[in-house]
Design a protein around this motif. Structure first.
Motif, PDB file in Angstrom:
ATOM      1  N   THR A 526      -6.221   7.904  -1.899  1.00 55.79           N
ATOM      2  CA  THR A 526      -4.921   8.027  -2.144  1.00 55.79           C
ATOM      3  C   THR A 526      -4.200   8.365  -1.045  1.00 55.79           C
ATOM      4  O   THR A 526      -4.462   9.044  -0.340  1.00 55.79           O
ATOM      5  N   SER A 527      -3.299   7.507  -0.406  1.00 56.36           N
ATOM      6  CA  SER A 527      -2.374   7.689   0.859  1.00 56.36           C
ATOM      7  C   SER A 527      -1.159   7.361   0.557  1.00 56.36           C
ATOM      8  O   SER A 527      -0.737   6.623  -0.026  1.00 56.36           O
ATOM      9  N   VAL A 528      -0.249   7.491   1.686  1.00 54.75           N
ATOM     10  CA  VAL A 528       1.034   7.069   1.753  1.00 54.75           C
ATOM     11  C   VAL A 528       1.302   6.755   2.965  1.00 54.75           C
ATOM     12  O   VAL A 528       1.064   7.416   4.164  1.00 54.75           O
ATOM     13  N   ASN A 529       1.938   5.567   3.217  1.00 54.83           N
ATOM     14  CA  ASN A 529       2.270   4.975   4.620  1.00 54.83           C
ATOM     15  C   ASN A 529       3.355   5.411   4.917  1.00 54.83           C
ATOM     16  O   ASN A 529       4.080   6.278   4.457  1.00 54.83           O
ATOM     17  N   GLU A 530       3.800   4.663   6.302  1.00 57.83           N
ATOM     18  CA  GLU A 530       4.933   5.197   6.813  1.00 57.83           C
ATOM     19  C   GLU A 530       6.217   4.749   6.286  1.00 57.83           C
ATOM     20  O   GLU A 530       7.331   5.274   6.326  1.00 57.83           O
ATOM     21  N   ASP A 531       6.111   3.842   5.477  1.00 62.63           N
ATOM     22  CA  ASP A 531       7.243   3.164   4.440  1.00 62.63           C
ATOM     23  C   ASP A 531       7.309   4.060   3.352  1.00 62.63           C
ATOM     24  O   ASP A 531       8.304   3.799   2.365  1.00 62.63           O
ATOM     25  N   GLY A 532       6.611   5.166   3.199  1.00 66.47           N
ATOM     26  CA  GLY A 532       6.934   5.948   1.887  1.00 66.47           C
ATOM     27  C   GLY A 532       6.049   5.309   0.680  1.00 66.47           C
ATOM     28  O   GLY A 532       6.390   5.565  -0.526  1.00 66.47           O
ATOM     29  N   GLU A 533       5.209   4.214   0.823  1.00 65.51           N
ATOM     30  CA  GLU A 533       4.730   3.566  -0.102  1.00 65.51           C
ATOM     31  C   GLU A 533       3.170   4.295  -0.667  1.00 65.51           C
ATOM     32  O   GLU A 533       2.591   4.502   0.556  1.00 65.51           O
ATOM     33  N   GLU A 534       2.888   4.316  -1.748  1.00 57.68           N
ATOM     34  CA  GLU A 534       1.640   4.942  -2.099  1.00 57.68           C
ATOM     35  C   GLU A 534       0.870   3.929  -2.344  1.00 57.68           C
ATOM     36  O   GLU A 534       0.949   2.866  -2.813  1.00 57.68           O
ATOM     37  N   ILE A 535      -0.518   4.179  -1.635  1.00 56.51           N
ATOM     38  CA  ILE A 535      -1.538   3.183  -1.544  1.00 56.51           C
ATOM     39  C   ILE A 535      -2.795   3.730  -2.140  1.00 56.51           C
ATOM     40  O   ILE A 535      -3.269   5.004  -1.623  1.00 56.51           O
ATOM     41  N   ILE A 536      -3.316   3.360  -3.333  1.00 58.47           N
ATOM     42  CA  ILE A 536      -4.418   3.758  -3.837  1.00 58.47           C
ATOM     43  C   ILE A 536      -5.613   2.904  -3.529  1.00 58.47           C
ATOM     44  O   ILE A 536      -5.472   1.525  -3.897  1.00 58.47           O
ATOM     45  N   VAL A 537      -6.908   3.053  -3.008  1.00 62.05           N
ATOM     46  CA  VAL A 537      -7.960   2.191  -2.656  1.00 62.05           C
ATOM     47  C   VAL A 537      -9.049   2.694  -3.638  1.00 62.05           C
ATOM     48  O   VAL A 537      -9.513   3.758  -3.445  1.00 62.05           O
ATOM     49  N   SER A 538      -9.661   1.730  -4.418  1.00 64.86           N
ATOM     50  CA  SER A 538     -10.941   2.059  -4.794  1.00 64.86           C
ATOM     51  C   SER A 538     -11.904   0.980  -4.604  1.00 64.86           C
ATOM     52  O   SER A 538     -11.826   0.001  -4.349  1.00 64.86           O
ATOM     53  N   SER A 539     -13.227   1.445  -4.271  1.00 63.61           N
ATOM     54  CA  SER A 539     -14.439   0.631  -3.834  1.00 63.61           C
ATOM     55  C   SER A 539     -15.716   1.286  -4.524  1.00 63.61           C
ATOM     56  O   SER A 539     -15.749   2.398  -5.050  1.00 63.61           O
ATOM     57  N   GLU A 540     -16.253   0.264  -4.874  1.00 62.89           N
ATOM     58  CA  GLU A 540     -17.668   0.339  -5.485  1.00 62.89           C
ATOM     59  C   GLU A 540     -18.793  -0.642  -4.940  1.00 62.89           C
ATOM     60  O   GLU A 540     -18.237  -1.787  -4.694  1.00 62.89           O
ATOM     61  N   THR A 541     -19.989  -0.092  -4.982  1.00 65.48           N
ATOM     62  CA  THR A 541     -21.042  -1.295  -4.597  1.00 65.48           C
ATOM     63  C   THR A 541     -21.968  -1.399  -5.630  1.00 65.48           C
ATOM     64  O   THR A 541     -22.515  -0.265  -6.449  1.00 65.48           O
ATOM     65  N   ILE A 542     -22.405  -2.806  -6.123  1.00 63.94           N
ATOM     66  CA  ILE A 542     -23.165  -3.289  -7.124  1.00 63.94           C
ATOM     67  C   ILE A 542     -24.398  -3.817  -6.759  1.00 63.94           C
ATOM     68  O   ILE A 542     -24.316  -4.614  -6.142  1.00 63.94           O
ATOM     69  N   GLN A 543     -25.539  -3.043  -7.136  1.00 60.10           N
ATOM     70  CA  GLN A 543     -26.873  -3.961  -6.803  1.00 60.10           C
ATOM     71  C   GLN A 543     -27.461  -4.617  -7.980  1.00 60.10           C
ATOM     72  O   GLN A 543     -27.575  -3.771  -8.834  1.00 60.10           O
ATOM     73  N   THR A 552     -13.606  -4.070  -3.685  1.00 63.53           N
ATOM     74  CA  THR A 552     -12.418  -3.173  -3.223  1.00 63.53           C
ATOM     75  C   THR A 552     -11.177  -3.601  -4.104  1.00 63.53           C
ATOM     76  O   THR A 552     -10.744  -4.714  -4.011  1.00 63.53           O
ATOM     77  N   THR A 553     -10.239  -2.512  -4.466  1.00 61.24           N
ATOM     78  CA  THR A 553      -9.029  -3.031  -5.080  1.00 61.24           C
ATOM     79  C   THR A 553      -8.300  -1.829  -4.553  1.00 61.24           C
ATOM     80  O   THR A 553      -8.348  -0.754  -4.151  1.00 61.24           O
ATOM     81  N   THR A 554      -6.924  -2.533  -4.026  1.00 63.40           N
ATOM     82  CA  THR A 554      -6.018  -2.009  -3.490  1.00 63.40           C
ATOM     83  C   THR A 554      -4.597  -2.128  -4.245  1.00 63.40           C
ATOM     84  O   THR A 554      -4.227  -3.246  -4.571  1.00 63.40           O
ATOM     85  N   ILE A 555      -4.109  -0.859  -4.604  1.00 64.58           N
ATOM     86  CA  ILE A 555      -2.774  -0.993  -5.359  1.00 64.58           C
ATOM     87  C   ILE A 555      -1.767  -0.526  -4.403  1.00 64.58           C
ATOM     88  O   ILE A 555      -1.656   0.612  -3.951  1.00 64.58           O
ATOM     89  N   THR A 556      -0.555  -1.074  -4.080  1.00 62.76           N
ATOM     90  CA  THR A 556       0.480  -0.592  -3.293  1.00 62.76           C
ATOM     91  C   THR A 556       1.626  -0.484  -4.327  1.00 62.76           C
ATOM     92  O   THR A 556       2.257  -1.252  -4.912  1.00 62.76           O
ATOM     93  N   LYS A 557       2.218   0.714  -4.294  1.00 63.22           N
ATOM     94  CA  LYS A 557       3.369   1.104  -4.981  1.00 63.22           C
ATOM     95  C   LYS A 557       4.542   1.017  -4.218  1.00 63.22           C
ATOM     96  O   LYS A 557       4.937   1.983  -3.422  1.00 63.22           O
ATOM     97  N   HIS A 558       5.485   0.166  -4.181  1.00 65.41           N
ATOM     98  CA  HIS A 558       6.530  -0.131  -3.452  1.00 65.41           C
ATOM     99  C   HIS A 558       7.712   0.725  -3.610  1.00 65.41           C
ATOM    100  O   HIS A 558       7.909   1.505  -4.856  1.00 65.41           O
ATOM    101  N   ALA A 559       8.595   0.923  -2.633  1.00 65.33           N
ATOM    102  CA  ALA A 559       9.825   1.756  -2.875  1.00 65.33           C
ATOM    103  C   ALA A 559      10.904   1.285  -3.817  1.00 65.33           C
ATOM    104  O   ALA A 559      11.419   2.025  -4.523  1.00 65.33           O
ATOM    105  N   ASP A 560      10.660   0.057  -4.114  1.00 66.87           N
ATOM    106  CA  ASP A 560      11.636  -0.315  -5.352  1.00 66.87           C
ATOM    107  C   ASP A 560      11.113  -0.352  -6.526  1.00 66.87           C
ATOM    108  O   ASP A 560      11.822  -0.987  -7.535  1.00 66.87           O
ATOM    109  N   GLY A 561      10.051   0.248  -6.777  1.00 69.43           N
ATOM    110  CA  GLY A 561       9.271   0.510  -7.891  1.00 69.43           C
ATOM    111  C   GLY A 561       8.451  -0.826  -8.238  1.00 69.43           C
ATOM    112  O   GLY A 561       7.815  -0.371  -9.553  1.00 69.43           O
ATOM    113  N   SER A 562       8.239  -1.811  -7.700  1.00 69.09           N
ATOM    114  CA  SER A 562       7.193  -2.900  -8.061  1.00 69.09           C
ATOM    115  C   SER A 562       6.002  -2.333  -7.244  1.00 69.09           C
ATOM    116  O   SER A 562       5.909  -1.629  -6.586  1.00 69.09           O
TER     117      SER A 562
END
Length: 581
Positions: A526-543, A552-562
């Protein structure tokens, strides 16, 4: 001191592919260097060079060789012993065989091997042992192994049109002069290795009675340096093969009047390098499509591949028919390429036999078991036997069948990248799937893009690119647009990904931060970019057997709530299929 017999008892390069290996671009060369000394000495360095280059020898304007280097790899196998501040000082005993393994990949796009007295396209491995004697004089011993590289091809032939030529000569002196004329015609100018060449030979009314007993056909070749001034562009013709022609005349030693023989057998095209194709473009004029969203200048690696595929030397062939010492009939021909994937083709030795492989930079070095030679091989039909009713120029023809690659397993690699991007309310969704199927002779790349805009317009675009073994590309594009519901539901794959990533975030909150994650388990950052948006990145490897999936899944929570979600699955499947006998 000064000869290899003083110091070196054995110095060999052994390749895992065998004594007479044949490679193609993209393969890895592996082998071992064997060194045995006659007495104990101090070794300064053992090095290895793998090089592929085309060379135009003794250019008349430059007064020197001109070359194009396809690759040049230098490896130091032995240089600095542990604990020594300076290179060298390896104390090697005599009577013991030292073994130094090595490996090196061959780049793609290199042309096939060609050897000639005025130019060559050559690939070789050279190993050197550097030793300094008690008088501080440096001696460099070397051994060399050249190998054949055959460029992959699906087969290529330009048939050409019917062609003819004629020649005249004056016989006799003074009042006994007469004019001798003759002509030769061929039904076409394009031939494949193993194909017989027939023509029509015509001789005028005035000629020696025994002229039919002095007819010969020759296959000749020459080389041009592409882009060179005309005065320095072409080498002389070289005779590769000579065959005495047989006449159908009842009394060939007493022929009178005009003579014509149709369907006269001249020769069969032997194993040789193909004529140089000219269907290439200047690299500065080529744009490389990296994605369906636009064009960018090609990457350095792609540019290097295109550089290697631009011809430096143009190999040309011709058929000459001589009538005694008076008449020379010459017709240029094109020798095409046989498919390197066709199991009905094999590899046969170059018609003129072994070729020397000395290099200018080897002067002053000591060759061990030199001089070094090798015999190139080229594709040739299995059912055909290289002709022996003629002779190569000054060299006895030898034939070796290389069938080691004929029944090798064929590897197929399928790589799929599936990307889904959508907004939290389902608007402006985008899906892109890129699939690359790669075999030894072909690459198929399919990019499918589906976009739904905020007006409910669904656009579909499918781009398919096929790259054959010769590097030729063919691209087709299909596009369509349809209207869908203006407010589409969030795709199920997005819902599942969001639920899973929320669970991972909760688990992480209760997990001991000092514990190291298990590589096979999903990870979340989990991290926050310079625009104040929260970014959650999940990754997994399946053999799963031969398949590896990186998700890889990336969810970006924008400042307007979307929220916007991006899911990318990269799947690689590698299968090996055995070829039938």
């Amino acid at each position: 001191m000064g000869t290899e017999n003083d110091i070196v008892a054995k110095f060999d390069i052994k390749l895992d592919a065998g004594d007479d290996p044949v490679f193609k671009g993209g393969e890895v060369i592996t082998g071992t260097l064997f060194i045995e000394l006659r007495k104990e000495i101090i070794i300064n360095e053992v090095k290895l060079q793998m090089k592929g280059r085309a060379a135009w020898l003794n250019d008349p304007l430059k007064k020197d060789d001109i070359e194009k280097v396809y690759f040049d790899q230098d490896f130091t196998l032995l240089e600095r012993p542990p604990g020594k501040p300076e290179p060298g000082h390896f104390q090697w005993i005599g009577g013991f065989t030292y073994k130094l393994p090595f490996e090196c990949p061959l780049p793609k796009g290199c042309p096939s091997t060609y050897e000639g007295p005025h130019a060559f396209i050559r690939y070789f491995i050279r190993a050197s042992l550097v030793q300094e004697d008690e008088f501080e004089k440096v001696h460099e011993y070397y051994v060399k192994k050249a190998f054949t590289l055959v460029a992959p091809s699906e087969g290529h032939l330009v048939i050409g049109e019917q062609v003819n030529c004629q020649d005249e000569a004056t016989l006799g002196k003074c009042c006994c002069k007469s004019k001798l004329s003759a002509s030769l015609s061929l039904p076409k100018t394009g031939y494949l290795p193993g194909e017989a060449v027939f023509g029509t030979l015509s001789i005028g009314n005035k000629h020696p009675k025994d002229i039919l007993e002095h007819m010969e056909a020759r296959l000749v070749d020459r080389v041009r340096r592409i882009g060179a001034p005309e005065i320095a562009a072409a080498s002389p013709w070289r005779t590769l093969f000579v065959r005495k022609l047989e006449s159908s005349h009842e009394t060939p030693n007493k022929v009178k009047g005009p003579f014509e023989q149709t369907g006269i057998y001249l020769l069969t095209i032997p194993p040789v390098a193909p004529s140089t194709k000219e269907d290439y473009e200047e690299p500065s004029k080529i744009e490389h499509i990296l994605s369906p969203y636009g064009k960018l200048l090609e990457s350095p690696s792609t540019a290097t591949l295109r550089f290697r595929k631009i011809p430096f030397l143009k190999i040309e062939y011709g058929i000459q028919v001589t009538l005694g010492t008076h008449i020379l009939l010459e017709i240029p021909i094109t020798i095409g390429e046989l498919s390197t994937r066709d199991k009905s083709n094999t590899l046969e030795s170059f018609i003129t036999g072994p070729q020397p492989v000395e290099e200018a930079d080897e002067k002053g070095k000591i060759a061990v078991n030199g001089p070094f030679v090798y015999t190139p091989v080229y594709p040739y039909p299995k059912e055909e036997t290289p002709q022996q009713n003629g002779k190569a120029a000054n060299i006895q023809v030898t034939h070796t069948t290389h069938s080691g690659h004929q029944n090798e397993p064929e590897k197929t690699i399928i790589t799929t990248t599936h990307t889904v991007v959508t907004h939290s309310d389902g608007h402006e969704s985008k899906t892109m799937e890129e699939t690359v199927t790669q075999t030894e002779g072909e690459v198929i790349k399919t990019v499918q893009e589906i976009t739904v805009n905020e007006d409910g317009i669904k656009s579909e675009r499918t781009e398919t690119t096929v790259i054959d073994a010769s590097g030729n590309e063919n691209t087709s594009v299909e596009e369509s647009k349809t209207r869908v519901a203006e407010s589409a539901e969030v795709p199920e794959i997005i819902k599942e990904a969001r639920e899973k990533i929320e669970e991972l975030v909760e688990e992480r909150k209760h997990h001991n931060e000092a514990a190291s994650p298990v590589a096979s388990e999903p990870t979340v950052e989990t991290s926050v970019n310079e625009d104040g948006e929260e970014i959650i990145v999940s990754s997994e490897t399946i053999q799963d057997g031969d398949t590896v999936i990186i998700k890889t899944t990336t969810i970006t929570k924008h400042a307007d709530g979307s929220e916007s979600t991006l899911i990318q699955e990269h799947t690689t499947t590698e299968t090996i299929t055995s070829s039938e006998q």
